[in-house]
Design a protein around this motif. Structure first.
Motif, short mmCIF file in Angstrom:
data_model
loop_
_atom_site.label_atom_id
_atom_site.label_comp_id
_atom_site.label_asym_id
_atom_site.label_seq_id
_atom_site.Cartn_x
_atom_site.Cartn_y
_atom_site.Cartn_z
N PHE A 332 35.20 -11.19 67.86
CA PHE A 332 35.88 -11.85 67.91
C PHE A 332 36.27 -12.42 69.03
CE2 PHE A 332 34.31 -11.09 63.25
CZ PHE A 332 33.47 -11.82 63.55
N PRO A 333 35.90 -12.87 70.78
CA PRO A 333 36.77 -13.19 71.69
C PRO A 333 38.34 -13.95 70.58
CG PRO A 333 34.63 -13.15 72.36
CD PRO A 333 34.54 -12.94 70.46
N SER A 334 39.12 -13.89 71.68
CA SER A 334 40.29 -15.24 70.86
C SER A 334 39.98 -16.24 72.03
CB SER A 334 41.59 -14.75 71.92
OG SER A 334 42.19 -13.89 71.09
N GLY A 335 39.95 -17.08 71.58
CA GLY A 335 40.39 -18.45 72.36
C GLY A 335 41.07 -19.00 73.31
N PRO A 336 41.22 -19.97 73.78
CA PRO A 336 41.81 -19.94 75.17
C PRO A 336 42.90 -20.28 75.20
CG PRO A 336 39.96 -22.18 75.27
CD PRO A 336 40.35 -21.49 73.68
N GLY A 337 43.30 -20.27 73.79
CA GLY A 337 44.67 -20.46 73.55
C GLY A 337 45.72 -19.49 73.11
N LEU A 346 31.76 -15.63 68.87
CA LEU A 346 30.94 -14.46 68.53
C LEU A 346 30.34 -14.03 69.34
CD1 LEU A 346 30.54 -12.97 65.72
CD2 LEU A 346 28.23 -13.96 65.59
N SER A 347 30.58 -11.73 69.52
CA SER A 347 29.25 -10.94 70.31
C SER A 347 29.40 -9.85 69.61
CB SER A 347 30.41 -10.42 71.10
OG SER A 347 30.27 -9.75 72.14
N LEU A 348 28.39 -10.24 69.59
CA LEU A 348 27.29 -9.46 68.85
C LEU A 348 26.91 -8.22 69.73
CD1 LEU A 348 25.48 -8.31 66.02
CD2 LEU A 348 24.43 -9.76 66.57
N SER A 349 26.87 -6.79 69.61
CA SER A 349 26.40 -5.84 70.03
C SER A 349 24.38 -5.36 69.50
CB SER A 349 26.98 -5.12 70.06
OG SER A 349 27.04 -3.94 69.47
N ARG A 350 23.53 -4.92 70.15
CA ARG A 350 21.94 -4.25 69.58
C ARG A 350 22.11 -3.32 70.71
NH1 ARG A 350 16.87 -7.46 68.69
NH2 ARG A 350 15.66 -5.29 67.51
N SER A 351 22.19 -1.73 69.88
CA SER A 351 21.21 -0.78 70.46
C SER A 351 19.90 -0.91 69.94
CB SER A 351 22.12 0.66 69.84
OG SER A 351 21.73 0.51 68.36
N PRO A 365 24.05 0.07 74.61
CA PRO A 365 23.57 -1.73 73.35
C PRO A 365 23.14 -2.80 73.88
CG PRO A 365 26.05 -0.62 72.62
CD PRO A 365 25.41 0.68 74.32
N THR A 366 23.15 -3.92 74.30
CA THR A 366 23.47 -5.12 74.05
C THR A 366 24.24 -6.36 73.92
OG1 THR A 366 20.38 -4.68 75.10
CG2 THR A 366 21.58 -6.69 75.12
N ARG A 367 24.71 -6.67 74.62
CA ARG A 367 25.82 -7.26 73.59
C ARG A 367 25.20 -8.54 73.95
NH1 ARG A 367 30.21 -7.01 71.10
NH2 ARG A 367 30.17 -4.71 71.77
N HIS A 368 25.27 -9.80 73.06
CA HIS A 368 24.64 -11.10 72.87
C HIS A 368 25.93 -11.56 72.33
CE1 HIS A 368 20.51 -10.00 72.58
NE2 HIS A 368 21.35 -9.21 72.48
N ASP A 369 26.62 -13.04 73.14
CA ASP A 369 27.76 -13.64 72.82
C ASP A 369 26.56 -14.85 72.70
OD1 ASP A 369 29.71 -11.88 73.99
OD2 ASP A 369 29.04 -12.20 76.04
N PHE A 370 28.03 -15.32 71.59
CA PHE A 370 27.36 -17.01 71.09
C PHE A 370 28.84 -17.54 71.50
CE2 PHE A 370 24.25 -13.98 69.56
CZ PHE A 370 23.06 -14.49 69.73
N SER A 371 28.80 -19.13 71.06
CA SER A 371 29.94 -20.44 71.00
C SER A 371 29.17 -20.86 70.37
CB SER A 371 29.84 -20.40 72.07
OG SER A 371 31.44 -21.37 72.54
N PHE A 372 30.27 -21.42 68.67
CA PHE A 372 30.23 -22.26 68.05
C PHE A 372 31.47 -23.16 67.62
CE2 PHE A 372 27.61 -18.74 66.95
CZ PHE A 372 26.55 -19.67 67.06
N ASP A 373 30.58 -24.37 67.54
CA ASP A 373 32.59 -25.07 67.37
C ASP A 373 33.64 -24.72 66.26
OD1 ASP A 373 31.42 -27.87 67.75
OD2 ASP A 373 30.43 -27.54 67.01
N ARG A 374 33.33 -23.72 65.35
CA ARG A 374 34.44 -22.52 65.05
C ARG A 374 33.75 -21.97 63.85
NH1 ARG A 374 39.18 -23.17 62.14
NH2 ARG A 374 39.94 -20.91 61.13
#
Length: 673
Positions: A332-337, A346-351, A365-374
């Motif tokens: 769960f990467p931190s936000g801009p602040g 959200l970052s999900l890794s898959r092997s 493993p392959t990493r999949h990044d997603f961005s949502f409102d929260r």
């Protein structure tokens, strides 16, 4: 109405009862006055006057033919006429009779009787006139001429007196009017005097009865005279003490009256201040109403700036007995602040074991990044989740349709998010009870501003494209085929479910009872992912109606909270037995409706002219909660386990398609009716 006597004055009056009563001066006519005679006595007094005025019948008839005057004053005396006595001031028929009697008796004095023709002329000096002989015609003619002259003079005098009597009659009539008013006043005073006299007589009778009783007691108790005298002395001393106390109480009463006057002045000042405060309160109410309308406008503008279609991602925690995911599987990467900002990525890794490098080592493993409102990590509690959507629930109370979905595979925590956990623990309450508690609280606060709200709840499920009522009881239980989605009326845009229960709710306990009943009626089954899996879409709808009677404002909007069925994909290579065919049909119906939901949201996002609401019972039922000024929020729930990574990626990709970047647009108005 006489004012009530003070109790202290009644005490003084009881002490002074033995004093002889003082008669009040009577206002009735006294003896020796000119009003002492009644109408009969007046007629007797004027009887000689009648005898002297019998020759004036003509004048009397003229006077009596007119209406009787109500009163009469003393008529001035004229020549040949006596003075009529003054009529006493009385009322009633006797007074009118007396006035008529005076008018009747008020006649001029008797005239000298005319001598008959041929009679001898009167002799001066009191001598008897001699009769002229029959042959003395000239003398008789002279006598007749003299008599004619006297008659003419008498006639002239009578005419003058008649004119004077007529003038006096008019004056008498005017005086009679004034006397009539005075008579009525005297009659009222007489009635009051009689009432006072009757009261006095009653009190006197009571006192006399008391005196007789005391005399009898005195006769039978002669031996107690000395003791009574001593007691009398004590009573006299007590009376003096009571008199002193009475004076003291009177002084206190005067002080109290002075204080009362001051209090009345203070009350008048307070009333004036209250009037000022009321005017200020009205002004503040107008200002508060304006601020409330501005708050609603700005609140809606803020929600639209955030996006009418928003997506939240929630990762459930690892349950006891489940394997711990490897490190770095979910990040769960931190936000801009920085770390202080709520996470939105959200970052999900898959092997993939089927892939490898040229050296034979497994591929990274392959990493999949997603961005949502929260994004809510596994440690987020139910209160933190609801705090994020509380403002969205507020929009439903302001008159904007709101729809919240819980989407994800079976076992990802959708039902826990919407309804909460078992046991009734307040810490694990779901969005439905928390949202309704928030609505009830805010509606009660708005009640002080003149708003009144009513809430009607319904709870249905859509199972294999069939609508069932989850609130059905008794014989209606399980008869979902009878429920159909229809328009509320001709030309109406509101949708309703036939044969479904719509229950008015006003407190949290009623909502808890409905949730418990719906939980028992919902269709569930065992699947490969979960021991107890919901095989239908449950739709909880709350119709909110608000009214401001003082300003004639009304608003209404639905709040829809939807727990979608599990979104697992079918394995085409799986061999199904006879018992699994029913699960297969359920899964096909679920995936079809979820696919239609995605198409509807995409069409709304792209602002297409045609939105395929009717392709699914779910989207058709939620038609009014998705388009227009409606606010939509989707919770995508995923599992933290590595074994569910494929379904988690499918859910995250579906949510990414639904999500739109927030863009400023025109401010929409709420659903004012």
């Amino acid at each position: 109405m006489e004012p009530q006597r003070s109790p202290l004055l009644e005490v003084r009056g009881n002490i002074q009862l033995k004093r002889p009563p003082v008669k009040a001066p009577s206002r009735l006519p006294l003896p020796g006055t000119r009003f002492k005679r009644g109408p009969d006595q007046m007629e007797d007094a004027l009887e000689p006057e009648k005898k002297r005025t019998r020759g004036l019948d003509t004048v009397t008839k003229i006077a009596t033919s007119r209406p009787r005057a109500p009163a009469l004053t003393t008529v001035p005396q004229t020549q040949g006429q006596t003075t009529a006595p003054k009529v006493p001031k009385k009322t009633g028929p006797r007074c009118s009779t007396a006035i008529a009697t005076v008018l009747k008796n008020q006649k001029p004095g008797p005239a000298a009787p005319a001598q008959k023709p041929g009679a001898a002329a009167p002799v001066l000096g009191g001598r008897k006139p001699t009769k002229r002989p029959a042959w003395d015609l000239k003398g008789q003619l002279c006598d007749l001429n003299a008599e004619l002259k006297c008659c003419r003079e008498r006639t002239q005098t009578l005419d003058q007196e008649n004119q004077q009597l007529q003038d006096q009659l008019r004056e008498a009539q005017q005086q009679a009017k004034s006397l009539g008013a005075e008579c009525r006043t005297l009659e009222e005073e007489l009635a009051r005097a009689q009432a006072q006299a009757e009261q006095g007589q009653q009190e006197l009778g009571n006192l006399r009865a008391r005196v007789l009783e005391l005399e009898e007691q005195l006769g039978t108790q002669q031996g107690l005279v000395q003791e009574l005298q001593k007691e009398q002395l004590g009573l006299q001393e007590e009376r003096r003490g009571l008199a002193a106390r009475l004076e003291e109480q009177e002084r206190r009463l005067q002080a109290s009256e002075a204080a009362l006057s001051g209090s009345q002045a203070e009350v008048a000042s307070l009333r004036q201040e209250a009037t000022t405060q009321a005017a200020l309160l009205v002004e503040q109410g107008e200002r508060l109403h304006g601020l409330e309308m501005e708050r609603r406008r700005l609140h809606n503008q803020l929600q639209e700036l955030k996006g009418n279609i928003r997506v939240f991602c929630r990762v459930r925690p690892v349950l006891p007995g489940e394997p711990t995911p490897p490190p770095g599987f979910l990040l769960f990467p931190s936000g801009p602040g920085g770390p202080s900002d709520p996470p939105t990525r959200l970052s999900l890794s898959r092997s993939d074991e089927r892939r490898g490098t040229l050296s034979g080592a497994p591929a990274p493993p392959t990493r999949h990044d997603f961005s949502f409102d929260r994004v809510f990590p596994p440690g987020s509690g139910q209160d933190e989740v609801f705090e994020e959507i509380a403002m969205l629930v507020q929009s439903a109370l302001d008159g904007y349709p709101v729809c919240i979905f819980a989407y994800g595979q079976t076992g990802s925590g959708k039902t826990f998010t919407m309804e909460g956990g078992p046991g009734g623990d307040p810490q694990v309450e779901g969005l439905i009870p928390r949202a309704l508690r928030h609505l009830f609280s805010v509606a009660q606060e708005l009640g002080s501003q003149g708003w009144t709200y009513s809430f009607v709840a319904s709870y249905v499920e859509i199972y294999n494209e069939t609508v069932r009522d989850l609130l059905a009881t008794g014989t209606r239980k399980g008869q979902g085929g009878e429920c159909e989605i229809r328009r509320a009326g001709p030309g109406s845009e509101e949708l309703t479910v036939t044969n479904a229960r719509y229950v008015p709710v006003s407190c949290e306990k009623e909502v808890e009872a409905l949730l418990h009943l719906a939980h028992q009626n919902r269709a569930v089954a065992r699947t490969a992912q979960n021991e107890r899996s919901s095989r239908s879409h449950s739709v909880f709808q709350l119709q909110i109606s608000g009214e401001h009677a003082g300003r004639g404002l009304q608003c209404g909007a639905p709040l829809s909270l939807v727990d979608l069925a599990g979104s697992e994909r079918l394995d085409p290579g799986l061999t199904l037995g006879p018992g699994e065919r029913e699960r297969l049909r359920e899964t096909q119906a679920i995936n079809s409706s979820l696919s239609t939901l995605g198409l509807v949201i995409m069409a709304l996002s792209n602002k297409e002219s045609h939105v395929p609401y009717r392709n699914s019972k779910l989207t058709y039922l939620l038609q009014n909660s998705l388009g227009g000024s409606a606010k939509m929020l989707m919770f995508v729930n995923i599992s933290p386990l590595e074994e569910n990574v494929s379904e988690s990626l499918n859910s995250l990709r579906f949510a990414s398609k639904v999500q739109l970047p927030p863009s400023p647009g025109p401010v929409r108005t709420p659903g004012w009716l």
